[in-house]
Design a protein around this motif. Structure first.
Motif, PDB file in Angstrom:
ATOM      1  N   LEU A 112      32.734  50.050  50.126  1.00 60.47           N
ATOM      2  CA  LEU A 112      32.796  50.021  48.663  1.00 60.47           C
ATOM      3  C   LEU A 112      34.266  49.882  48.302  1.00 60.47           C
ATOM      4  N   GLU A 113      34.659  48.688  47.876  1.00 55.46           N
ATOM      5  CA  GLU A 113      36.078  48.422  47.672  1.00 55.46           C
ATOM      6  C   GLU A 113      36.285  47.346  46.620  1.00 55.46           C
ATOM      7  N   SER A 114      37.455  47.382  45.992  1.00 53.94           N
ATOM      8  CA  SER A 114      37.855  46.358  45.035  1.00 53.94           C
ATOM      9  C   SER A 114      38.839  45.416  45.694  1.00 53.94           C
ATOM     10  N   GLY A 115      38.791  44.151  45.266  1.00 54.31           N
ATOM     11  CA  GLY A 115      39.711  43.181  45.823  1.00 54.31           C
ATOM     12  C   GLY A 115      39.642  41.874  45.061  1.00 54.31           C
ATOM     13  N   PRO A 116      40.629  41.006  45.257  1.00 54.04           N
ATOM     14  CA  PRO A 116      40.634  39.710  44.564  1.00 54.04           C
ATOM     15  C   PRO A 116      39.503  38.825  45.054  1.00 54.04           C
ATOM     16  N   VAL A 117      38.872  38.130  44.109  1.00 53.08           N
ATOM     17  CA  VAL A 117      37.721  37.310  44.433  1.00 53.08           C
ATOM     18  C   VAL A 117      38.157  35.903  44.810  1.00 53.08           C
ATOM     19  N   ASP A 118      37.440  35.278  45.753  1.00 53.85           N
ATOM     20  CA  ASP A 118      37.779  33.911  46.147  1.00 53.85           C
ATOM     21  C   ASP A 118      37.159  32.920  45.156  1.00 53.85           C
ATOM     22  N   ASP A 119      37.449  31.655  45.341  1.00 51.18           N
ATOM     23  CA  ASP A 119      37.022  30.622  44.385  1.00 51.18           C
ATOM     24  C   ASP A 119      35.494  30.554  44.274  1.00 51.18           C
ATOM     25  N   ARG A 120      34.811  30.628  45.414  1.00 47.17           N
ATOM     26  CA  ARG A 120      33.345  30.497  45.394  1.00 47.17           C
ATOM     27  C   ARG A 120      32.699  31.636  44.619  1.00 47.17           C
ATOM     28  N   MET A 121      33.087  32.875  44.921  1.00 49.64           N
ATOM     29  CA  MET A 121      32.490  34.016  44.234  1.00 49.64           C
ATOM     30  C   MET A 121      32.934  34.086  42.783  1.00 49.64           C
ATOM     31  N   ALA A 122      34.139  33.630  42.506  1.00 50.54           N
ATOM     32  CA  ALA A 122      34.611  33.599  41.121  1.00 50.54           C
ATOM     33  C   ALA A 122      33.725  32.683  40.273  1.00 50.54           C
ATOM     34  N   ALA A 123      33.352  31.541  40.842  1.00 53.00           N
ATOM     35  CA  ALA A 123      32.486  30.611  40.116  1.00 53.00           C
ATOM     36  C   ALA A 123      31.108  31.219  39.873  1.00 53.00           C
ATOM     37  N   ILE A 124      30.594  31.970  40.846  1.00 52.87           N
ATOM     38  CA  ILE A 124      29.286  32.601  40.705  1.00 52.87           C
ATOM     39  C   ILE A 124      29.312  33.675  39.617  1.00 52.87           C
ATOM     40  N   LEU A 125      30.374  34.494  39.617  1.00 50.30           N
ATOM     41  CA  LEU A 125      30.448  35.596  38.667  1.00 50.30           C
ATOM     42  C   LEU A 125      31.055  35.190  37.329  1.00 50.30           C
ATOM     43  N   GLY A 126      31.573  33.968  37.250  1.00 50.86           N
ATOM     44  CA  GLY A 126      32.148  33.501  35.997  1.00 50.86           C
ATOM     45  C   GLY A 126      33.468  34.160  35.650  1.00 50.86           C
ATOM     46  N   VAL A 127      34.290  34.425  36.668  1.00 52.81           N
ATOM     47  CA  VAL A 127      35.608  35.021  36.444  1.00 52.81           C
ATOM     48  C   VAL A 127      36.674  34.102  37.033  1.00 52.81           C
ATOM     49  N   VAL A 128      37.922  34.394  36.726  1.00 56.02           N
ATOM     50  CA  VAL A 128      39.040  33.593  37.228  1.00 56.02           C
ATOM     51  C   VAL A 128      39.290  33.939  38.691  1.00 56.02           C
ATOM     52  N   PRO A 129      39.499  32.945  39.555  1.00 56.98           N
ATOM     53  CA  PRO A 129      39.822  33.243  40.951  1.00 56.98           C
ATOM     54  C   PRO A 129      40.990  34.215  41.056  1.00 56.98           C
ATOM     55  N   GLY A 130      40.878  35.164  41.955  1.00 59.51           N
ATOM     56  CA  GLY A 130      41.910  36.177  42.110  1.00 59.51           C
ATOM     57  C   GLY A 130      41.657  37.433  41.308  1.00 59.51           C
ATOM     58  N   THR A 131      40.675  37.384  40.395  1.00 59.34           N
ATOM     59  CA  THR A 131      40.316  38.568  39.614  1.00 59.34           C
ATOM     60  C   THR A 131      39.778  39.667  40.543  1.00 59.34           C
ATOM     61  N   GLU A 132      40.101  40.918  40.215  1.00 64.52           N
ATOM     62  CA  GLU A 132      39.586  42.032  41.000  1.00 64.52           C
ATOM     63  C   GLU A 132      38.086  42.216  40.727  1.00 64.52           C
ATOM     64  N   VAL A 133      37.296  42.249  41.792  1.00 62.79           N
ATOM     65  CA  VAL A 133      35.864  42.530  41.670  1.00 62.79           C
ATOM     66  C   VAL A 133      35.510  43.639  42.652  1.00 62.79           C
ATOM     67  N   LEU A 134      34.346  44.221  42.451  1.00 53.05           N
ATOM     68  CA  LEU A 134      33.876  45.281  43.330  1.00 53.05           C
ATOM     69  C   LEU A 134      32.950  44.690  44.381  1.00 53.05           C
ATOM     70  N   ARG A 135      33.204  45.009  45.625  1.00 55.02           N
ATOM     71  CA  ARG A 135      32.350  44.543  46.720  1.00 55.02           C
ATOM     72  C   ARG A 135      31.764  45.748  47.430  1.00 55.02           C
TER      73      ARG A 135
END
Length: 246
Positions: A112-135
């Motif tokens: 359970l950790e936060s980290g910058p999102v890559d381009d593929r997951m950013a497109a799925i979640l509708g956020v800017v690449p590099g945005t912190e997301v929870l994984r």
């Protein structure tokens, strides 16, 4: 033990005797006559009681082991495992479905950790690449056995998620409690062979078929609130779909 289990054999039938035995034990499990954890008599006792050879009984038991209904444990014998979880295709979580089926789910949080999102997951979640997301990565258990390996990604700040909370409650339940109103999801179901790591976590053999489910869930504003990539033990889990003619 199976001393009171009635098995009627039709020796004139073209259906193999091992299959007749296996099907009647399977039916007893589905009816609840043989409950999870029940032990079968050993092969010698079963063979003597039914008037069959040990290889025939061994073949019947192996058939049920391969179907995921029985398990052999050294020092214990052959036991009934929990029945296959059947899940209808609705916008619910596995935790919801297990509770609805009367089973008590358990969860181990692997990550359970936060980290910058890559381009593929950013497109799925509708956020800017590099945005912190929870994984997060979790193993879901039912009747004490691992059932699914769950990977999820969520936009940061949706809900106060902790490892302790995720061990006690389902993800969707926690999101609903935080005011997230989930309305629709896109879902894709498939299958593939288990890797060595996945097999170890799910107590399976390497290369065994696993069901896959990839889902992106959206709230009532059309925003992606969760993306999941999940693996299920095919011997313990199935999906049911109701089809309607139009």
């Amino acid at each position: 033990m199976t001393a009171n289990l009635v098995i009627d054999l039709d020796r004139s039938s073209p259906v193999p005797l091992y299959f007749q035995v296996a099907e009647q034990i399977s039916e007893a499990i589905q009816r609840g006559d043989l409950t999870p954890g029940s032990r079968l008599d050993n092969e010698i006792l079963l063979a003597d009681r039914l008037g069959l050879s040990r290889p025939t009984i061994r073949q019947a038991i192996q058939y049920l082991v391969d179907k995921g209904l029985l398990v052999r444990k050294r020092g214990v014998g052959t036991q009934v495992v929990h029945g296959q979880v059947k899940r209808s295709v609705e916008l619910t979580s596995l935790y919801d479905d297990l509770r609805r089926a009367g089973q008590e789910p358990a969860t181990r949080v692997v990550a359970l950790e936060s980290g910058p999102v890559d381009d593929r997951m950013a497109a799925i979640l509708g956020v800017v690449p590099g945005t912190e997301v929870l994984r997060m990565e979790r193993i879901r258990y039912a009747a004490g056995e691992p059932l699914a390996l769950l990977h999820n990604w969520l936009p940061a700040g949706l809900a106060p998620l902790t490892a302790a909370g995720l061990q006690e409650r389902g993800l969707y339940e926690l999101l609903r409690s935080a005011g997230v109103r989930m309305r629709v999801a896109n879902q894709r179901i498939g299958a593939r062979a288990a890797t060595a790591t996945e097999a170890r976590l799910l107590d399976e053999r390497r290369g065994v078929p696993l069901l896959t489910m990839i889902r992106t869930t959206y709230d009532d504003q059309g925003r992606a609130v969760e993306h999941g990539s999940h693996l299920y033990r095919a011997s313990h889990y199935s999906l049911e779909v109701t089809l309607i003619e139009r």
